[in-house]
Design a protein around this motif. Sequence first.
Motif, PDB file in Angstrom:
ATOM      1  N   UNK A 144      46.045  19.011  33.756  1.00 16.00           N
ATOM      2  CA  UNK A 144      45.048  20.171  34.794  1.00 16.00           C
ATOM      3  C   UNK A 144      44.984  21.252  35.095  1.00 16.00           C
ATOM      4  N   UNK A 145      44.307  22.062  34.964  1.00 19.37           N
ATOM      5  CA  UNK A 145      44.594  23.368  35.605  1.00 19.37           C
ATOM      6  C   UNK A 145      44.461  23.965  36.098  1.00 19.37           C
ATOM      7  N   UNK A 146      44.712  25.368  36.898  1.00 18.10           N
ATOM      8  CA  UNK A 146      44.368  25.931  38.396  1.00 18.10           C
ATOM      9  C   UNK A 146      43.976  26.774  37.660  1.00 18.10           C
ATOM     10  N   UNK A 147      43.004  27.450  37.790  1.00 13.11           N
ATOM     11  CA  UNK A 147      42.994  28.683  37.687  1.00 13.11           C
ATOM     12  C   UNK A 147      42.694  29.649  39.102  1.00 13.11           C
ATOM     13  N   UNK A 148      42.339  29.261  40.183  1.00 11.14           N
ATOM     14  CA  UNK A 148      43.009  30.081  41.592  1.00 11.14           C
ATOM     15  C   UNK A 148      43.792  29.041  41.562  1.00 11.14           C
ATOM     16  N   UNK A 149      45.059  30.152  43.165  1.00 13.09           N
ATOM     17  CA  UNK A 149      45.895  28.938  43.565  1.00 13.09           C
ATOM     18  C   UNK A 149      46.194  29.921  44.604  1.00 13.09           C
ATOM     19  N   UNK A 150      45.270  29.105  46.349  1.00 14.89           N
ATOM     20  CA  UNK A 150      45.452  29.875  47.757  1.00 14.89           C
ATOM     21  C   UNK A 150      45.333  31.000  47.588  1.00 14.89           C
ATOM     22  N   UNK A 151      43.234  31.674  47.147  1.00 19.33           N
ATOM     23  CA  UNK A 151      43.289  32.824  47.319  1.00 19.33           C
ATOM     24  C   UNK A 151      42.253  33.317  48.648  1.00 19.33           C
ATOM     25  N   UNK A 152      42.687  34.663  48.785  1.00 23.24           N
ATOM     26  CA  UNK A 152      42.060  34.534  50.565  1.00 23.24           C
ATOM     27  C   UNK A 152      42.023  36.306  50.704  1.00 23.24           C
ATOM     28  N   UNK A 153      40.380  36.844  50.826  1.00 25.46           N
ATOM     29  CA  UNK A 153      40.999  37.714  50.711  1.00 25.46           C
ATOM     30  C   UNK A 153      39.100  38.079  51.246  1.00 25.46           C
ATOM     31  N   UNK A 154      39.288  39.637  51.750  1.00 26.65           N
ATOM     32  CA  UNK A 154      37.872  40.428  52.074  1.00 26.65           C
ATOM     33  C   UNK A 154      37.107  41.230  51.206  1.00 26.65           C
ATOM     34  N   UNK A 155      35.693  40.903  51.299  1.00 24.68           N
ATOM     35  CA  UNK A 155      34.957  42.281  50.466  1.00 24.68           C
ATOM     36  C   UNK A 155      34.261  42.603  51.690  1.00 24.68           C
ATOM     37  N   UNK A 156      34.272  44.551  51.861  1.00 23.25           N
ATOM     38  CA  UNK A 156      33.320  44.763  52.914  1.00 23.25           C
ATOM     39  C   UNK A 156      31.817  44.839  51.629  1.00 23.25           C
ATOM     40  N   UNK A 157      30.846  45.159  52.457  1.00 20.09           N
ATOM     41  CA  UNK A 157      29.797  45.489  52.609  1.00 20.09           C
ATOM     42  C   UNK A 157      29.941  47.497  51.562  1.00 20.09           C
ATOM     43  N   UNK A 158      30.786  47.834  51.768  1.00 17.06           N
ATOM     44  CA  UNK A 158      30.787  48.847  51.089  1.00 17.06           C
ATOM     45  C   UNK A 158      31.781  49.121  49.829  1.00 17.06           C
ATOM     46  N   UNK A 159      31.022  50.512  49.276  1.00 12.65           N
ATOM     47  CA  UNK A 159      32.158  50.490  48.255  1.00 12.65           C
ATOM     48  C   UNK A 159      31.442  49.703  46.494  1.00 12.65           C
ATOM     49  N   UNK A 160      32.903  50.040  45.677  1.00 13.46           N
ATOM     50  CA  UNK A 160      32.891  49.104  44.413  1.00 13.46           C
ATOM     51  C   UNK A 160      34.009  49.077  44.357  1.00 13.46           C
ATOM     52  N   UNK A 161      33.879  47.041  44.357  1.00 17.84           N
ATOM     53  CA  UNK A 161      35.181  46.746  43.875  1.00 17.84           C
ATOM     54  C   UNK A 161      35.652  46.270  42.918  1.00 17.84           C
ATOM     55  N   UNK A 162      36.762  46.544  41.835  1.00 20.42           N
ATOM     56  CA  UNK A 162      36.611  45.825  40.749  1.00 20.42           C
ATOM     57  C   UNK A 162      37.839  44.841  40.648  1.00 20.42           C
ATOM     58  N   UNK A 163      37.633  44.083  39.468  1.00 16.94           N
ATOM     59  CA  UNK A 163      38.591  43.135  38.828  1.00 16.94           C
ATOM     60  C   UNK A 163      38.964  42.964  37.938  1.00 16.94           C
ATOM     61  N   UNK A 164      40.424  43.436  38.084  1.00 16.13           N
ATOM     62  CA  UNK A 164      41.429  43.799  36.419  1.00 16.13           C
ATOM     63  C   UNK A 164      42.282  42.068  36.573  1.00 16.13           C
ATOM     64  N   UNK A 165      42.700  41.791  35.723  1.00 13.48           N
ATOM     65  CA  UNK A 165      43.787  40.908  35.689  1.00 13.48           C
ATOM     66  C   UNK A 165      44.016  40.764  33.920  1.00 13.48           C
ATOM     67  N   UNK A 166      45.185  39.406  33.308  1.00 14.01           N
ATOM     68  CA  UNK A 166      45.263  39.863  32.193  1.00 14.01           C
ATOM     69  C   UNK A 166      44.770  38.547  32.096  1.00 14.01           C
ATOM     70  N   UNK A 167      43.723  38.482  30.699  1.00 13.36           N
ATOM     71  CA  UNK A 167      43.159  37.281  30.109  1.00 13.36           C
ATOM     72  C   UNK A 167      44.073  35.741  30.732  1.00 13.36           C
ATOM     73  N   UNK A 168      43.014  34.941  30.873  1.00 12.16           N
ATOM     74  CA  UNK A 168      43.684  33.777  31.411  1.00 12.16           C
ATOM     75  C   UNK A 168      44.265  33.914  32.989  1.00 12.16           C
TER      76      UNK A 168
END
Length: 74
Positions: free
Chosen positions: A17-41
């Motif tokens: 089994x591969x855990x791709x995301x583990x207990x992720x919580x956050x809020x995105x507002x309706x304003x602005x731009x959001x960037x998603x950054x991170x290393x491969x995998x």
Amino acid sequence: MIELKNITKIYHSKKNNVIALNDVSFTLDNKGITFILGKSGSGKSTLLNLLGGLDKPSTGKIIVDGKCIKDFSN
């Protein structure tokens, strides 16, 4: 607004089994731009697939404008 509450995504296979995301919580507002950054995998594509409704989380809730996406029709 988009809210993620305790999102976990596990991909199951015959070997492991591969855990791709583990207990992720956050809020995105309706304003602005959001960037998603991170290393491969690190789970960026998995996160986007969940936010776009292309995939379902193993656990947790995704809420868009106060409504859980599980309640949306196709």
